[in-house]
Design a protein around this motif. Structure first.
Motif: not given
Length: 260
Positions: A111-118, A160-172
């Motif tokens: 869990a600590g690794d997950l929180l650090l990675a997040m 395993q040991y990858t997890a979605v953190a967030t998604l961001v969309i960009f544009g002018y």
């Protein structure tokens, strides 16, 4: 006021973009700036998937509560917490074997690794957002990426040991002008505390969120024919919603997938 503070004070979310692609030099600057974000131990516990496949973009928009803007955004970055790279490195480079020869057993990421990675991934995301803002590129965080865990894992082949953190969309931005109703924030002293946690109760909370409530009332979007409170607004719109139920279920699945 210096340029950076001015940029932060005036940043706003954009959900409508010109069809113009992100210029190559701007994209590269965003990438370089993102990599300068603080990271735990300089281990870069994150990865970024740039989604360019239109079928995946369409599916992603569907999975994120039918937000069509995701499918048409000029640039879409999926930020992942990622310790898989180090698991592979430890094992394939011989570090685990060396440890075992010294009676140091293998420790699976927890869990600590997950929180650090997040933390790494989210700090990187916000760095990208500010870098983009400085280049005249608008952005929008997509919190709904935390829903539909199983389908997101399949869509992007997340081990395993990858997890979605967030998604961001960009544009002018189509309309870079300030919003008619810019976001109102809480007073400084309702967020910043000294030395220990100060629990807020009704009178504190009414003061903390009073300006936001006035704004919602002015916009005519409070519940109960506009006689409700901001507490009612968020309780019925978000806290008890179906999408929050799914987000909580999916978030638990994200954690379980990591710790399995």
């Amino acid at each position: 006021m210096n340029h950076t503070i001015d940029l932060l004070m005036n940043r706003r979310t954009h959900r409508s973009f010109k069809k113009e692609p992100i210029r190559a030099e701007h994209r590269e600057l965003m990438q370089k700036a993102t990599l300068r974000a603080p990271t735990a131990g300089n281990m870069m516990f994150y990865s970024v998937i740039e989604v360019t496949d239109q079928q995946k973009l369409d599916k992603l928009a569907l999975l994120c509560d039918n937000q069509g803007m995701i499918a048409t955004a000029p640039l879409v970055w999926l930020f992942l917490s990622d310790v898989r790279k180090w698991v592979n490195y430890y094992k394939e480079s011989g570090s685990v074997e060396k440890g075992e020869s010294q009676n140091i057993p293998w420790r699976a990421p927890g869990a600590g690794d997950l929180l650090l990675a997040m933390s790494d991934a989210l700090i990187a995301a916000q760095t990208a957002v500010i870098a983009a803002e400085s280049l005249g590129i608008g952005s929008c965080y997509i919190g709904d990426i935390l829903e539909q865990h199983e389908q997101i894992v399949e869509l992007f082949e997340l081990p395993q040991y990858t997890a979605v953190a967030t998604l961001v969309i960009f544009g002018y931005p189509k309309n870079p002008a300030p919003l008619a109703y810019p976001a109102v924030r809480c007073p400084i002293d309702s967020i910043f505390m000294e030395n220990s946690y100060t629990e807020a109760h009704l009178s504190d909370l009414e003061r903390a969120f009073g300006l936001q409530e006035q704004r919602l009332k002015k916009q005519g979007i409070l519940p109960f024919e506009n006689t409700g409170t901001i507490s009612d607004y968020y309780y019925f719109k978000k806290h008890t919603s179906d999408f929050m139920e799914e987000m909580n279920r999916s978030s638990q699945a994200i954690i379980d997938h990591w710790l399995a």
